[in-house]
Design an enzyme around this catalytic site. Structure first.
Site, PDB file in Angstrom:
ATOM      1  CE1 TYR A  48      -3.825  -2.358   0.682  1.00 50.05           C
ATOM      2  CE2 TYR A  48      -2.363  -3.338   2.311  1.00 50.05           C
ATOM      3  CZ  TYR A  48      -3.512  -3.382   1.545  1.00 50.05           C
ATOM      4  OH  TYR A  48      -4.347  -4.477   1.632  1.00 50.05           O
TER       5      TYR A  48
ATOM      6  CG  HIS B 104      -6.909   5.094   1.438  1.00 47.21           C
ATOM      7  ND1 HIS B 104      -7.669   6.240   1.627  1.00 47.21           N
ATOM      8  CD2 HIS B 104      -7.633   4.083   2.027  1.00 47.21           C
ATOM      9  CE1 HIS B 104      -8.777   5.941   2.290  1.00 47.21           C
ATOM     10  NE2 HIS B 104      -8.777   4.651   2.545  1.00 47.21           N
TER      11      HIS B 104
ATOM     12  CG  ASN C 171     -11.865   0.560   7.092  1.00 48.25           C
ATOM     13  OD1 ASN C 171     -11.449   1.534   6.475  1.00 48.25           O
ATOM     14  ND2 ASN C 171     -12.616  -0.364   6.519  1.00 48.25           N
TER      15      ASN C 171
ATOM     16  CG  ASP D  31      -7.164   9.498   1.628  1.00 51.31           C
ATOM     17  OD1 ASP D  31      -6.870   9.114   2.778  1.00 51.31           O
ATOM     18  OD2 ASP D  31      -8.090   8.998   0.964  1.00 51.31           O
TER      19      ASP D  31
ATOM     20  CG  ASN E 205     -14.577   3.722   5.931  1.00 50.64           C
ATOM     21  OD1 ASN E 205     -15.677   4.219   6.173  1.00 50.64           O
ATOM     22  ND2 ASN E 205     -14.393   2.864   4.939  1.00 50.64           N
TER      23      ASN E 205
END
Length: 216
Positions: free
Chosen positions: A14, A19, A66, A91, A112
């Site tokens: 990631y 994100h 989350n 973001d 989230n």
């Protein structure tokens, strides 16, 4: 002490995602201001340093986006921090790429990570929203935020934005939120140059010769 939280997802898979721009921001803040090494703390990675004379802890939750509030809540309770000592960098789909907006409190805007932090520490913290743009179709949002920034995005605005945030964050530490936003905005979107002033007119009237008078 202040707590600067960057939001993202852990792991190399990631690392370059849209994100993860919050991770990128606090990484650069820690690097530019010579923070100490990152250590595993509060279900995340933490690094400490001093900015504008104030002790600051940078925190990257490793709980996945989350559940970011678990990590942030643990740090806030450990240090007994007031909620307004927390700034979260993340973001924002509803801002054009490269734009930054700052607000205190308010709703999650569908994010989230922010929604989970609200549940754990209340809402009256600074939200540093870093614009990544919107894909134009809500059905594409999930894949969009979990895709990497393109090379052209990095060179066009991302690197400039992250650098400006880290360079000017002392204004945020001092509490001058308006100046912080203005300096970052001018770095990413420089105002057009002011038109040059016209050169002064150097021509002068040439005095006409006066007729000589005969003396009497």
């Amino acid at each position: 002490m202040l707590l600067f939280v960057g939001l993202g997802n852990p792991g190399p898979k990631y690392e370059g995602n849209r994100h993860n721009i919050g991770f990128m921001a606090v990484d650069e803040i820690a690097r530019r201001h010579s923070f100490g090494p990152w250590r595993a703390r509060f279900q995340g990675l933490a690094s400490e340093g001093v900015i504008a004379g104030e002790k600051v802890m940078a925190l990257k939750p490793m709980t996945f986006m989350n559940e970011s509030g678990r990590s942030v809540g643990e740090a806030v309770r450990f240090f007994k921090l007031p909620v307004d000592a927390v700034s979260v960098f993340y973001d924002e789909l509803d801002l054009v790429p490269g734009k930054m907006r700052l607000k205190r409190g308010g709703g999650s805007g569908g994010h989230n990570g922010i929604r989970d932090i609200d549940r754990h520490i209340d809402t009256n913290y600074r939200r540093v929203r870093l614009g990544i743009g919107h894909p134009g179709d809500k059905n594409k949002v999930h894949s969009y935020v979990l895709s990497d920034f393109a090379k052209v995005e990095r060179s066009a605005w991302l690197e400039t934005l992250i650098d400006a945030v880290a360079r000017e964050v002392g204004e945020l530490v001092r509490g001058d939120e308006a100046r912080f936003m203005s300096l970052v905005a001018h770095a990413v979107f420089p105002p057009p140059p002011k038109p040059a002033k016209p050169a002064p007119d150097k021509t002068t009237d040439t005095p006409k010769d006066s007729p000589a008078s005969d003396g009497a």
